[in-house]
Design a protein around this motif. Structure first.
Motif, PDB file in Angstrom:
ATOM      1  N   HIS A  41     -12.360   4.179  -3.387  1.00 28.78           N
ATOM      2  CA  HIS A  41     -10.944   4.644  -4.872  1.00 28.78           C
ATOM      3  C   HIS A  41      -9.893   5.304  -4.318  1.00 28.78           C
ATOM      4  O   HIS A  41      -9.596   6.133  -5.015  1.00 28.78           O
ATOM      5  CB  HIS A  41     -11.840   5.461  -5.968  1.00 28.78           C
ATOM      6  CG  HIS A  41     -13.395   5.000  -6.763  1.00 28.78           C
ATOM      7  ND1 HIS A  41     -12.502   3.869  -8.023  1.00 28.78           N
ATOM      8  CD2 HIS A  41     -14.390   4.344  -6.460  1.00 28.78           C
ATOM      9  CE1 HIS A  41     -13.303   3.409  -8.296  1.00 28.78           C
ATOM     10  NE2 HIS A  41     -14.574   3.362  -7.235  1.00 28.78           N
ATOM     11  N   ARG A  70      -6.240   0.836   2.778  1.00 27.89           N
ATOM     12  CA  ARG A  70      -6.387   1.012   3.679  1.00 27.89           C
ATOM     13  C   ARG A  70      -6.698   0.809   4.924  1.00 27.89           C
ATOM     14  O   ARG A  70      -6.331   0.140   5.949  1.00 27.89           O
ATOM     15  CB  ARG A  70      -4.486   2.759   4.186  1.00 27.89           C
ATOM     16  CG  ARG A  70      -3.359   2.230   3.311  1.00 27.89           C
ATOM     17  CD  ARG A  70      -2.812   3.758   3.276  1.00 27.89           C
ATOM     18  NE  ARG A  70      -1.962   2.992   2.516  1.00 27.89           N
ATOM     19  CZ  ARG A  70      -0.831   4.415   2.215  1.00 27.89           C
ATOM     20  NH1 ARG A  70      -0.426   5.472   3.353  1.00 27.89           N
ATOM     21  NH2 ARG A  70      -0.037   4.336   1.198  1.00 27.89           N
ATOM     22  N   LEU A 113     -10.528  -8.653  -0.284  1.00 28.29           N
ATOM     23  CA  LEU A 113     -10.235  -7.725  -1.504  1.00 28.29           C
ATOM     24  C   LEU A 113      -9.021  -8.673  -2.490  1.00 28.29           C
ATOM     25  O   LEU A 113      -9.517 -10.074  -2.320  1.00 28.29           O
ATOM     26  CB  LEU A 113      -8.630  -7.342  -0.786  1.00 28.29           C
ATOM     27  CG  LEU A 113      -9.264  -6.674   0.843  1.00 28.29           C
ATOM     28  CD1 LEU A 113      -8.402  -5.250   0.997  1.00 28.29           C
ATOM     29  CD2 LEU A 113     -10.527  -5.401   0.413  1.00 28.29           C
ATOM     30  N   GLU A 135      -5.644  -5.521  -5.244  1.00 32.28           N
ATOM     31  CA  GLU A 135      -5.755  -4.472  -3.697  1.00 32.28           C
ATOM     32  C   GLU A 135      -4.376  -4.769  -2.658  1.00 32.28           C
ATOM     33  O   GLU A 135      -3.699  -4.291  -1.834  1.00 32.28           O
ATOM     34  CB  GLU A 135      -6.793  -4.656  -2.855  1.00 32.28           C
ATOM     35  CG  GLU A 135      -7.863  -3.636  -4.177  1.00 32.28           C
ATOM     36  CD  GLU A 135      -9.502  -4.456  -3.552  1.00 32.28           C
ATOM     37  OE1 GLU A 135     -10.534  -2.477  -4.125  1.00 32.28           O
ATOM     38  OE2 GLU A 135      -9.697  -4.826  -2.595  1.00 32.28           O
ATOM     39  N   ILE A 186      -0.751  -4.050  -3.957  1.00 29.50           N
ATOM     40  CA  ILE A 186      -0.563  -2.346  -3.699  1.00 29.50           C
ATOM     41  C   ILE A 186      -0.706  -2.115  -2.331  1.00 29.50           C
ATOM     42  O   ILE A 186      -0.679  -1.065  -1.804  1.00 29.50           O
ATOM     43  CB  ILE A 186      -1.403  -1.426  -5.187  1.00 29.50           C
ATOM     44  CG1 ILE A 186      -2.866  -1.806  -4.445  1.00 29.50           C
ATOM     45  CG2 ILE A 186      -1.118  -2.556  -5.919  1.00 29.50           C
ATOM     46  CD1 ILE A 186      -3.571  -1.108  -5.767  1.00 29.50           C
ATOM     47  N   LEU A 187      -1.992  -2.271  -1.723  1.00 28.99           N
ATOM     48  CA  LEU A 187      -1.581  -2.144   0.241  1.00 28.99           C
ATOM     49  C   LEU A 187      -0.451  -1.390   0.564  1.00 28.99           C
ATOM     50  O   LEU A 187       0.756  -1.864   0.919  1.00 28.99           O
ATOM     51  CB  LEU A 187      -2.857  -3.140   0.510  1.00 28.99           C
ATOM     52  CG  LEU A 187      -2.726  -2.395   2.218  1.00 28.99           C
ATOM     53  CD1 LEU A 187      -3.647  -1.765   1.779  1.00 28.99           C
ATOM     54  CD2 LEU A 187      -3.373  -4.345   2.417  1.00 28.99           C
ATOM     55  N   GLY A 188      -0.541  -0.388   0.573  1.00 29.56           N
ATOM     56  CA  GLY A 188       0.549   0.279   1.429  1.00 29.56           C
ATOM     57  C   GLY A 188       1.407   0.982   0.217  1.00 29.56           C
ATOM     58  O   GLY A 188       2.574   1.480   1.277  1.00 29.56           O
ATOM     59  N   ALA A 189       1.628   0.438  -0.839  1.00 26.45           N
ATOM     60  CA  ALA A 189       2.760   1.389  -1.278  1.00 26.45           C
ATOM     61  C   ALA A 189       1.337   1.300  -2.732  1.00 26.45           C
ATOM     62  O   ALA A 189       1.832   0.876  -3.638  1.00 26.45           O
ATOM     63  CB  ALA A 189       3.935  -0.136  -2.004  1.00 26.45           C
ATOM     64  N   GLU A 190       0.564   2.209  -3.074  1.00 29.18           N
ATOM     65  CA  GLU A 190      -0.511   2.477  -3.763  1.00 29.18           C
ATOM     66  C   GLU A 190      -0.165   3.395  -4.799  1.00 29.18           C
ATOM     67  O   GLU A 190       0.702   4.613  -4.812  1.00 29.18           O
ATOM     68  CB  GLU A 190      -1.444   2.349  -3.634  1.00 29.18           C
ATOM     69  CG  GLU A 190      -2.420   2.061  -1.925  1.00 29.18           C
ATOM     70  CD  GLU A 190      -2.110   2.181  -0.733  1.00 29.18           C
ATOM     71  OE1 GLU A 190      -1.427   3.262  -0.921  1.00 29.18           O
ATOM     72  OE2 GLU A 190      -2.606   1.271   0.051  1.00 29.18           O
ATOM     73  N   THR A 215      -1.290   6.838  -7.031  1.00 34.38           N
ATOM     74  CA  THR A 215      -2.263   7.029  -7.140  1.00 34.38           C
ATOM     75  C   THR A 215      -2.364   8.239  -8.855  1.00 34.38           C
ATOM     76  O   THR A 215      -1.286   8.762  -8.517  1.00 34.38           O
ATOM     77  CB  THR A 215      -2.422   8.375  -5.554  1.00 34.38           C
ATOM     78  OG1 THR A 215      -1.603   8.801  -5.074  1.00 34.38           O
ATOM     79  CG2 THR A 215      -3.183   6.661  -4.142  1.00 34.38           C
ATOM     80  N   GLY A 222      -5.047  12.073  -6.585  1.00 31.13           N
ATOM     81  CA  GLY A 222      -5.022  11.100  -5.076  1.00 31.13           C
ATOM     82  C   GLY A 222      -6.479  10.109  -5.022  1.00 31.13           C
ATOM     83  O   GLY A 222      -6.788  10.040  -4.296  1.00 31.13           O
ATOM     84  N   LEU A 223      -6.546   9.449  -6.183  1.00 30.69           N
ATOM     85  CA  LEU A 223      -7.509   8.637  -6.581  1.00 30.69           C
ATOM     86  C   LEU A 223      -6.198   7.558  -6.464  1.00 30.69           C
ATOM     87  O   LEU A 223      -5.542   7.564  -7.409  1.00 30.69           O
ATOM     88  CB  LEU A 223      -8.580   8.723  -7.269  1.00 30.69           C
ATOM     89  CG  LEU A 223      -9.257   9.685  -7.400  1.00 30.69           C
ATOM     90  CD1 LEU A 223     -10.404  10.177  -8.424  1.00 30.69           C
ATOM     91  CD2 LEU A 223     -10.005   9.703  -6.411  1.00 30.69           C
ATOM     92  N   LEU A 224      -7.035   6.311  -6.297  1.00 27.92           N
ATOM     93  CA  LEU A 224      -6.373   5.158  -6.583  1.00 27.92           C
ATOM     94  C   LEU A 224      -6.039   4.970  -8.280  1.00 27.92           C
ATOM     95  O   LEU A 224      -6.933   4.815  -8.743  1.00 27.92           O
ATOM     96  CB  LEU A 224      -7.101   3.608  -5.690  1.00 27.92           C
ATOM     97  CG  LEU A 224      -6.869   3.074  -4.782  1.00 27.92           C
ATOM     98  CD1 LEU A 224      -7.429   2.366  -4.779  1.00 27.92           C
ATOM     99  CD2 LEU A 224      -5.037   2.614  -5.467  1.00 27.92           C
ATOM    100  N   ARG A 259      -6.002   2.449 -10.473  1.00 25.67           N
ATOM    101  CA  ARG A 259      -5.771   0.387  -9.964  1.00 25.67           C
ATOM    102  C   ARG A 259      -5.218   0.126 -11.872  1.00 25.67           C
ATOM    103  O   ARG A 259      -4.562  -0.720 -11.666  1.00 25.67           O
ATOM    104  CB  ARG A 259      -6.978   0.180 -10.103  1.00 25.67           C
ATOM    105  CG  ARG A 259      -7.913   0.010  -8.799  1.00 25.67           C
ATOM    106  CD  ARG A 259      -9.115  -0.767  -8.754  1.00 25.67           C
ATOM    107  NE  ARG A 259      -9.254  -1.309  -7.477  1.00 25.67           N
ATOM    108  CZ  ARG A 259     -10.413  -0.146  -6.464  1.00 25.67           C
ATOM    109  NH1 ARG A 259     -10.457   0.721  -7.380  1.00 25.67           N
ATOM    110  NH2 ARG A 259     -10.405  -0.490  -5.289  1.00 25.67           N
ATOM    111  N   ARG A 276       7.109  -4.490  -3.921  1.00 24.57           N
ATOM    112  CA  ARG A 276       7.560  -3.581  -3.074  1.00 24.57           C
ATOM    113  C   ARG A 276       8.884  -3.211  -3.522  1.00 24.57           C
ATOM    114  O   ARG A 276      10.351  -2.941  -2.803  1.00 24.57           O
ATOM    115  CB  ARG A 276       7.663  -3.608  -1.551  1.00 24.57           C
ATOM    116  CG  ARG A 276       5.905  -3.290  -1.956  1.00 24.57           C
ATOM    117  CD  ARG A 276       5.996  -3.680  -0.066  1.00 24.57           C
ATOM    118  NE  ARG A 276       3.931  -3.320  -0.090  1.00 24.57           N
ATOM    119  CZ  ARG A 276       3.530  -3.578  -0.985  1.00 24.57           C
ATOM    120  NH1 ARG A 276       3.131  -5.231  -1.911  1.00 24.57           N
ATOM    121  NH2 ARG A 276       2.410  -3.486  -0.339  1.00 24.57           N
TER     122      ARG A 276
END
Lengths: 416, 513
Positions: free
Chosen positions: A230, A236, B102, B106, B109-113, B115, B118-120, B122, B165
């Motif tokens: 989460h 990553r 994944l 996932e 968005i990997l690397g450009a999430e 948040t 502090g949490l993802l 989604r 991106r």
């Protein structure tokens, strides 16, 4: 294509499945207990011991999970645990028990750093390095033991003096009798009602006289779920284990992620080691880890590289171990339990996988026959129960196991 | 084709005088390339001409030794893909860069999430992905796990990754190499959508027909240098192919010879998973083409003939001998050979050396000594193969992974032909290889056919099928049509047969299912 509104979390398959499984197992255990009168099977004493024995295994499994999720196989957990025990015992003797816990973590992190430098930076085969860490740790532990404990009262070349102080325990108030409140679950357990007192005994085992260390361990499991699934950091980190080149091409620092993972892994392994010298006993002894690092890895595989499954695997090991320690005659009853569980699984799987069901029913019959014709299980076999259980589960679920795709593969930029 | 010729905006990206040297090799020298917004710019050239290196430089994966890179008219330095992404340059890789375990979301968005505390987050990620996929007509379920997606959908995920991106320049590295015709059309639709939104597309390919069909502008790379750049409207295929190879190209259709020899591969009502009642005959000195949209059972048919896949009915004869119950090894001994459709997965051990790969399954070794591998003889034999096929490689001791796709494929073809087989199964023998290697492989297949080899050719490239085959059968939903002589076929008719739009021709000879 707009997907339908997602199902509420309590109705999703990955929640429903385990819940049903737990209920089924509870039912089977309860039946067996009632039939054979083996109260220890679900007694809070055994369950409490299960929890105590499962903590180091579960932490070791969690350690492996962190590392492997990022794509670094960690076979050095056993060694990192050994370093954790020796560091924990030293600091525990010198500065008190909580300092010992902390020192165990630090020692594990240092061992993890070694593993990370060798496998991530230099790209050495991860299995080879893990084995090397294990061998190295034995020697380092002996060396540190001699240097640090020589001449101290009660210590020797293979043993440390006792750790100062102990880690306290806590019981849940009202339900499990904490702070002088009534012990409702305990009373329920004493009634020996079918199913209810079993549930009561098991719950009480988890809630009564629980070490603060265990509370920390549970918090770490939950924290790991939170961080790995989460947070952006967790995504990553997992991407580094699932497809490092893809992660790299999106600007994820793969090597740094793997470093973090292996360091956390080392810290958790060290923590598992310090548990052995602060809670499970109060001294360091050579050979104290007894392969728990490897059992932890087995628990992780059993749990399909997921925290909840890893905990389940650790509890399974812990249960078999606890039963054998506290009442080894009860292990004989486990054969009957296995037969009942196999039959249940056979009935559940009848529609979808009839052939497998047949095999399981047959195995169940065999187990029942063995149960009927014998009185006790040889002690060697008793000790092997957790391993046999794991083997059985791995054989039947191996097809569905889903390990991170790039575990064991060193990552180099630009490499194919 | 180029409606904005009157008032051209400044190039979005420009490469000036780019040079790149590796030890012993000059990958690029003096390459110039200017890409405008709202343009599909094709970069064409043979494999090994330096297209990939150029794109790696553009995407920040490699640093140029000389020359400069301009974005919106300003010189920039891209030290890493992260720099390129930040500058609005995105790459759609040929070999997908997707984590199968994944979800689509996932992966995107990997690397450009996003948040929150502090949490993802989604939910907002999912919303953003939906927005992008709707705007550009890229239809993918964000919560699907990538391992369950087909090739076309995976490519859409790759495009989504780049668009998410905020890329303004999209590099497509050989995007059609992995796609079937229907998916290629869908991809071209997506590309047109991107162009309409004012994005710039760099399209790398060595397939001329695709380049001519989809691009607005073409730049040709040969031997590391840009040798020509012109609007697609001004290009003609012959001039283009001369520019690419620096000479004349052999056309696929040249000589043709009737078969008529002894039948050496005979299938009678063969059934396997996804194959229903396959009946066919291939005679010595004949190439039988199997056409069909991918996924209609061709893969399974080849595997069933090779003995890799279980056969549930029917019979199979090789060189007049019943082979239905033989294993793969027994069938090979009867004279069966195979060029599998996926050379990386099925034909080569990539980390192993060329000579080891060339000797895999070779009876030559066994003839010399039953137990020992004669390395010298193996190296020599491989050396002859390498020379004979013009495989570009420093030595026979380098790993197969070091070769380009075309050279790897030549090695496979050479190995399979080297055993002097009677029957050759060739599944997509020139997929993903450059025109030079393609010409060599075609030539060798024809030569072998003229020497009496029976070839079963499975292809998706209709020009190749029509150019090589003597007769063609169409595979549709696991069934084979009766054979049609290639003289009676056109690309259009074949296309109709492949989609089931044209009723099967009646042929009494193959009427026994």
């Amino acid at each position: 294509m707009r997907a339908a509104t997602p199902r509420p979390w309590w109705r999703r398959p990955h929640v429903v499945g385990p819940v049903l499984a737990v209920v089924a197992v509870l039912l089977a255990v309860s039946m067996v207990r009632t039939l054979t009168g083996t109260e220890a099977l679900t007694g809070s004493g055994v369950v409490g011991a299960t929890l105590r024995l499962a903590v180091p295994i579960g932490l070791a499994g969690l350690s492996g999970l962190w590392s492997e999720r990022a794509g670094v196989a960690n076979l050095g957990i056993e060694g990192m645990m050994i370093i954790g025990t020796v560091c924990g015992a030293w600091a525990g003797y010198a500065y008190g028990v909580w300092a010992g816990v902390l020192a165990g973590v630090v020692g594990g992190v240092l061992a993890g750093l070694l593993h990370a430098v060798v496998t991530v930076t230099f790209g050495v085969d991860q299995v080879v390095c893990g084995v090397a860490v294990n061998i190295l740790a034995v020697g380092v532990a002996r060396f540190l033991c001699v240097v640090a404990f020589n001449g101290l009262p009660g210590a020797g070349a293979t043993q440390s003096p006792p750790v100062r102080g102990t880690i306290g325990t806590i019981s849940l108030p009202v339900l499990a009798g904490g702070w002088g409140t009534p012990d409702l679950l305990g009373r329920l357990e004493q009634t020996h009602w079918f199913l209810l007192s079993d549930a009561g005994g098991i719950l009480r085992g988890f809630l009564h006289d629980v070490s603060w260390f265990t509370v920390v361990a549970v918090a770490l499991v939950l924290g790991s779920v939170l961080v790995l699934w989460h947070t952006a950091f967790g995504l990553r980190l997992r991407a580094a284990g699932e497809h490092p080149a893809a992660a790299d091409s999106l600007g994820v620092p793969v090597q740094r992620m793997r470093y973090w993972a292996v360091l956390v892994s080392g810290g958790l392994a060290g923590l598992a080691g310090s548990y052995l010298v602060t809670v499970a006993s109060n001294v360091y002894r050579e050979g104290q880890t007894g392969g728990r690092g490897f059992i932890g890895l087995a628990a992780m595989i059993f749990g399909n590289w997921r925290p909840a499954g890893t905990v389940g695997g650790a509890l399974l090991f812990g249960y078999a171990d606890a039963l054998q320690l506290r009442q080894s005659t009860a292990v004989h009853v486990l054969i009957l339990l296995a037969a009942v569980l196999l039959w249940m699984a056979a009935i559940v799987g009848l529609r979808r996988r009839p052939r497998l069901s047949g095999v399981m029913a047959l195995l169940g019959m065999t187990a029942f026959a063995v149960f009927q014709t014998t009185d006790a299980v040889p002690t060697q076999l008793v000790y092997a129960t957790p391993y046999l259980a794991t083997l059985l589960v791995l054989v039947t679920t191996a097809q569905r196991l889903r390990m991170p795709a790039y575990v064991g593969v060193p990552y180099r930029r630009g490499g194919a | 084709m180029s409606p904005h010729a009157v008032h051209e905006p400044p190039p979005l990206v420009e490469l000036r005088g780019i040079g790149k040297r590796y030890p012993g090799v000059v990958a690029n020298r003096d390459v110039n390339l200017a890409v405008h917004p709202g343009q599909i710019h094709a970069v064409v050239g043979e494999n090994g001409a330096g297209k990939s290196t150029l794109m790696r430089i553009l995407y920040g994966e490699e640093q140029p030794d000389e020359g400069e890179l301009l974005l919106d008219g300003e010189t920039v330095r891209l030290r890493s893909p992260a720099d390129a992404i930040a500058a609005g340059i995105g790459m759609v890789h040929q070999h997908f860069m997707l984590a199968e375990n994944l979800t689509v979301l996932e992966n995107v968005i990997l690397g450009a999430e996003n948040t929150r505390w502090g949490l993802l987050d989604r939910r907002s990620g999912r919303r953003a992905v939906r927005e992008v996929s709707e705007r550009y007509g890229l239809d993918v379920d964000p919560d699907a796990t990538v391992e369950h997606l087909g090739v076309g959908q995976r490519q859409r995920v790759e495009i989504l990754k780049v668009l998410y991106r905020g890329a303004r320049v999209l590099i497509f590295d050989e995007p059609t190499a992995v796609l079937v015709p229907g998916e290629v059309r869908a991809l071209f639709g997506s590309l047109a959508g991107l162009r309409a939104q004012g994005l710039a597309v760099v399209f790398i390919s060595h397939k001329l027909d695709e380049v001519l069909a989809v691009s607005d502008h073409i730049t040709v790379i040969r031997a590391g240098a840009s040798v020509g750049s012109f609007a697609t409207a001004d290009a003609d295929p012959r001039r283009l192919s001369r520019l690419i190879v620096g000479g004349e190209l052999p056309a696929p259709a040249a000589r043709r010879r009737g078969g008529g020899g002894e039948v050496v591969l005979r299938l009678r009502g063969l059934r396997a998973e996804a194959v229903a009642d396959a009946t066919l005959e291939v005679a010595q000195g004949e190439i039988l083409g199997i056409a069909g949209v991918q996924g209609n059972g061709q893969t399974e048919l080849i595997e069933a003939i090779m003995g890799i896949r279980a056969v549930s009915g029917g019979s199979l004869h090789i060189a007049g001998r019943e082979a239905t119950h033989l294993g793969t090894r027994g069938r090979r001994r009867l004279g069966l050979a195979c060029i599998p459709e996926d050379r990386h997965r099925q034909a080569l051990a990539l980390p192993a050396t060329l000579w080891e790969n060339a000797m895999l399954g070779s009876e030559d070794l066994r003839r010399r000594s039953r137990w020992r591998v004669d390395r010298k003889a193996a190296r020599d034999a491989t050396g002859r193969l390498v020379a004979g096929f013009g495989i570009r490689s420093p030595s026979v001791d380098v790993p197969a992974a070091a070769l380009s796709g075309g050279n790897q494929q030549k090695l496979v073809v050479g190995r399979e032909l080297g055993g002097r087989p009677k029957v050759l199964l060739a599944a997509h023998p020139t997929r993903g290889v450059d025109v030079g290697a393609q010409a060599v492989i075609w030539e060798r297949l024809r030569d072998a056919r003229d020497d009496g080899l029976a070839v079963l050719l499975v292809g998706a490239d209709l020009d190749e099928l029509l150019g090589l085959s003597d007769r063609v059968q169409v595979m549709l939903r696991g069934r084979l049509s009766p054979a049609v002589p290639v003289g009676e076929l056109t690309v259009e008719r074949l296309g109709r047969m492949m989609t089931g739009a044209e009723p099967e021709p009646v042929d009494s000879a193959a009427e026994n299912r």
